[in-house]
Design an enzyme around this catalytic site. Structure first.
Site, short mmCIF file in Angstrom:
data_model
loop_
_atom_site.label_atom_id
_atom_site.label_comp_id
_atom_site.label_asym_id
_atom_site.label_seq_id
_atom_site.Cartn_x
_atom_site.Cartn_y
_atom_site.Cartn_z
N GLU A 123 0.85 -1.21 0.00
CA GLU A 123 0.00 0.00 0.00
C GLU A 123 0.88 1.25 0.00
O GLU A 123 0.77 2.14 0.85
CB GLU A 123 -0.99 0.02 1.17
N GLU A 154 -0.02 10.01 9.59
CA GLU A 154 0.12 8.99 8.54
C GLU A 154 0.81 9.48 7.27
O GLU A 154 1.56 8.74 6.63
CB GLU A 154 -1.25 8.40 8.20
N ARG A 184 -6.75 10.83 14.51
CA ARG A 184 -6.14 11.74 15.49
C ARG A 184 -6.45 13.21 15.18
O ARG A 184 -6.76 13.98 16.06
CB ARG A 184 -4.63 11.54 15.51
N HIS A 186 -14.41 2.79 18.06
CA HIS A 186 -12.99 2.45 18.20
C HIS A 186 -12.61 2.43 19.69
O HIS A 186 -13.18 3.19 20.47
CB HIS A 186 -12.21 3.53 17.44
C1 UD1 Z 1 -3.79 3.85 14.81
C2 UD1 Z 1 -2.90 4.40 13.70
C3 UD1 Z 1 -3.75 4.94 12.56
C4 UD1 Z 1 -4.77 3.91 12.09
C5 UD1 Z 1 -5.58 3.41 13.28
C6 UD1 Z 1 -6.51 2.33 12.86
C7 UD1 Z 1 -0.76 5.50 14.28
C8 UD1 Z 1 -0.11 6.70 14.84
N1 UD1 Z 1 -2.09 5.52 14.23
O1 UD1 Z 1 -4.51 4.95 15.37
O2 UD1 Z 1 -2.90 5.30 11.47
O3 UD1 Z 1 -5.63 4.52 11.15
O4 UD1 Z 1 -4.68 2.90 14.27
O5 UD1 Z 1 -7.47 2.09 13.83
O6 UD1 Z 1 -0.09 4.57 13.91
N2 UD1 Z 1 -6.75 0.89 22.07
C9 UD1 Z 1 -7.15 -0.19 22.84
N3 UD1 Z 1 -7.27 -1.41 22.24
C10 UD1 Z 1 -7.04 -1.61 20.92
C11 UD1 Z 1 -6.67 -0.52 20.13
C12 UD1 Z 1 -6.51 0.72 20.72
O7 UD1 Z 1 -7.38 -0.04 24.03
O8 UD1 Z 1 -7.19 -2.75 20.44
C13 UD1 Z 1 -6.59 2.22 22.69
C14 UD1 Z 1 -5.32 2.35 23.57
O9 UD1 Z 1 -5.61 3.15 24.68
C15 UD1 Z 1 -4.37 3.12 22.63
C16 UD1 Z 1 -5.33 4.02 21.90
O10 UD1 Z 1 -6.49 3.21 21.68
O11 UD1 Z 1 -3.38 3.83 23.35
C17 UD1 Z 1 -4.86 4.59 20.60
O12 UD1 Z 1 -4.28 3.61 19.77
P1 UD1 Z 1 -3.17 4.06 18.66
O13 UD1 Z 1 -2.74 2.87 17.90
O14 UD1 Z 1 -2.12 4.89 19.30
O15 UD1 Z 1 -3.97 5.10 17.76
P2 UD1 Z 1 -5.19 4.88 16.80
O16 UD1 Z 1 -6.01 6.13 16.88
O17 UD1 Z 1 -5.80 3.58 17.05
N1 UDP Z 2 -13.54 -2.57 10.68
C1 UDP Z 2 -13.82 -3.71 11.44
N2 UDP Z 2 -14.64 -3.59 12.53
C2 UDP Z 2 -15.16 -2.39 12.91
C3 UDP Z 2 -14.87 -1.24 12.15
C4 UDP Z 2 -14.02 -1.35 11.04
O1 UDP Z 2 -13.36 -4.81 11.12
O2 UDP Z 2 -15.90 -2.36 13.90
C5 UDP Z 2 -12.63 -2.71 9.51
C6 UDP Z 2 -13.04 -1.99 8.24
O3 UDP Z 2 -13.84 -2.81 7.43
C7 UDP Z 2 -11.69 -1.68 7.59
C8 UDP Z 2 -10.77 -1.48 8.79
O4 UDP Z 2 -11.41 -2.10 9.89
O5 UDP Z 2 -11.20 -2.77 6.84
C9 UDP Z 2 -10.54 -0.03 9.05
O6 UDP Z 2 -9.83 0.11 10.23
P1 UDP Z 2 -9.71 1.48 11.00
O7 UDP Z 2 -10.93 2.30 10.80
O8 UDP Z 2 -9.31 1.11 12.38
O9 UDP Z 2 -8.45 2.16 10.33
P2 UDP Z 2 -8.19 3.04 9.02
O10 UDP Z 2 -8.79 2.38 7.84
O11 UDP Z 2 -8.78 4.38 9.27
O12 UDP Z 2 -6.71 3.12 8.96
#
Ligand code: UD1
Ligand code: UDP
Length: 374
Positions: free
Chosen positions: A120, A134, A213, A244
């Site tokens: 990607e 990103e 974010r 999320h």
């Molecule tokens: C991250 C990625 C973003 C991507 C997104 C997909 C970075 C900086 N950000 O953002 O590019 O689009 O994932 O969803 O790489 N948390 C949980 N359990 C989980 C996941 C997250 O508790 O399974 C909570 C934790 O408190 C964590 C917070 O979410 O610290 C944020 O997670 P983080 O990966 O830092 O940022 P995302 O907003 O998820």
């Molecule tokens: N998705 C999922 N369960 C959910 C919401 C989204 O499996 O409850 C899937 C969605 O189909 C897509 C991916 O997660 O393939 C998107 O992930 P996310 O929104 O965390 O990240 P982003 O695409 O913004 O990086």
């Protein structure tokens, strides 16, 4: 014959969904030894994907912390992966997209002069703060990568414009379509029973996600206020929003939308449930990257609550509209799709600019054909 040793690294939900079909394709190929390392930048949301696709990682860095900062992720991945690279000495590592796991794993490999393949590759907005971080993560990863797997022609051109040698770029489609085609089924029965009770025929169901974010804070409040206004004025609308797990997102979502009739705030769904929810929904509202690729393939109109997109292909085809984060504008654009059949039908086109379900196959072939010349 010595096998090509490929270490695939990923850490978040979207990376896992998009790398899963590729991991399966690598595992199947007898010229390749496939190893998987997850950083677990996400924990629960990553594990949900690993379960669905039956992937058992060889290494799990388990770095996630509550409310982690970008530096927390970077430091955790950089230190954790060093040991894995020392031990395995892979011929190449594969990273995906634009998360902090992606960039940091590529950097760690470069430090040990290990080749990097970027899946990607080439998506750009041209704005370093949107999406944040990103846009910079993917540009830095491109600088570190030896092979670039670009989903589309547009992505290829972006890389060429940045001076990347065209012989190292391969247009493969997006592996998300490989994953999507595996899970979307007619007459699907949801695992989360609440979804089986939704009237997808008589109601206009909006599937929604929001987490970026750069939207956290005021933009996210305005997006949710817009949803509240749309639902209050139209009883035929139901919004389904799997929230999320980020506490920064949950705090705003539950505060603004927690008690709103017609809005279902639910836990993150397993990929099968979510993909089929999109398939049954009337339309989609999101700031996600992946949804912008999946929804066009399902023929669902999609409003993107961001100021710009790195995925212009579906905008050009008419299925995606970027509506920004202004409350009034989101209300206006959503109502247009809910009330104007002509407008709706113009956007509800099944198009496939992002792949045909064979992207992983192309990446494996490009790897085997080209690793020797790097
Ligand atoms: C991250 C990625 C973003 C991507 C997104 C997909 C970075 C900086 N950000 O953002 O590019 O689009 O994932 O969803 O790489 N948390 C949980 N359990 C989980 C996941 C997250 O508790 O399974 C909570 C934790 O408190 C964590 C917070 O979410 O610290 C944020 O997670 P983080 O990966 O830092 O940022 P995302 O907003 O998820
Ligand atoms: N998705 C999922 N369960 C959910 C919401 C989204 O499996 O409850 C899937 C969605 O189909 C897509 C991916 O997660 O393939 C998107 O992930 P996310 O929104 O965390 O990240 P982003 O695409 O913004 O990086």
């Amino acid at each position: 014959m010595k096998k090509l040793k490929v270490l695939t690294v990923f850490g978040t939900r979207p990376e896992a969904i998009k790398m899963a079909p590729l991991v399966k394709a690598l595992e199947k190929n007898d010229q390749i030894q496939s190893i998987v390392c997850v950083t677990a930048q996400h924990r629960e949301m990553l594990d949900m994907v690993l379960r669905i696709f039956e992937i058992k990682p060889d290494y799990d860095l388990n770095i996630m912390k509550n409310r982690q900062s970008l530096s927390d992720i970077t430091v955790g991945v950089l230190k954790g992966i060093e040991e894995v690279l020392n031990k395995e000495e892979p011929d190449i590592i594969l990273v995906h997209g634009d998360t902090s796991t992606t960039f940091t794993a590529a950097l760690a490999a470069f430090y040990q002069k290990i080749k990097v393949g970027h899946v990607e590759a080439g998506l750009r907005t041209g704005n370093m703060y949107s999406p944040y971080p990103e846009e910079i993560n993917r540009k830095l990863t491109a600088t570190l990568a030896n092979l670039h797997f670009a989903p589309t022609e547009e992505n290829y051109k972006n890389l060429i414009n940045e001076g990347i040698d065209g012989k190292n770029i391969f247009i493969t489609g997006n592996t998300v379509i490989d994953a999507l085609l595996q899970v979307v089924k007619p007459n699907y029965f949801f695992k989360v029973d609440e979804l089986n009770k939704i009237d997808f025929v008589n109601k206009k169901v909006i599937a929604m996600t929001c987490h970026r974010r750069e939207n956290q804070g005021k933009p996210m409040e305005d997006i949710f206020e817009a949803i509240k206004e749309v639902v209050a004025a139209d009883e035929s609308v139901e919004v389904i929003y799997p929230v999320h797990l980020s506490p920064a997102v949950r705090e705003i979502a539950f505060r603004v939308l927690g008690d709103v009739k017609g809005v279902h705030l639910i836990e993150p769904l397993e990929y099968e449930d979510f993909a089929n929810l999109m398939n049954k929904a009337y339309m989609i509202i999101t700031d996600s990257g992946g949804l912008q690729e999946e929804a066009p393939s399902l023929g669902k109109p999609i409003l993107v609550v961001r100021t710009e997109t790195e995925r212009p292909e579906a905008v050009a085809a008419g299925t995606v509209r970027v509506v920004g984060v202004n409350k009034e504008n989101i209300v206006k654009e959503t109502r247009k799709l809910l009330q104007d059949n002509h407008e709706y039908n113009q956007m509800a086109n099944a198009i496939n600019p992002y792949g045909d379900g064979r992207s992983s196959e192309r990446i494996v072939k490009a790897l085997l054909d080209n690793i020797g010349i790097l």
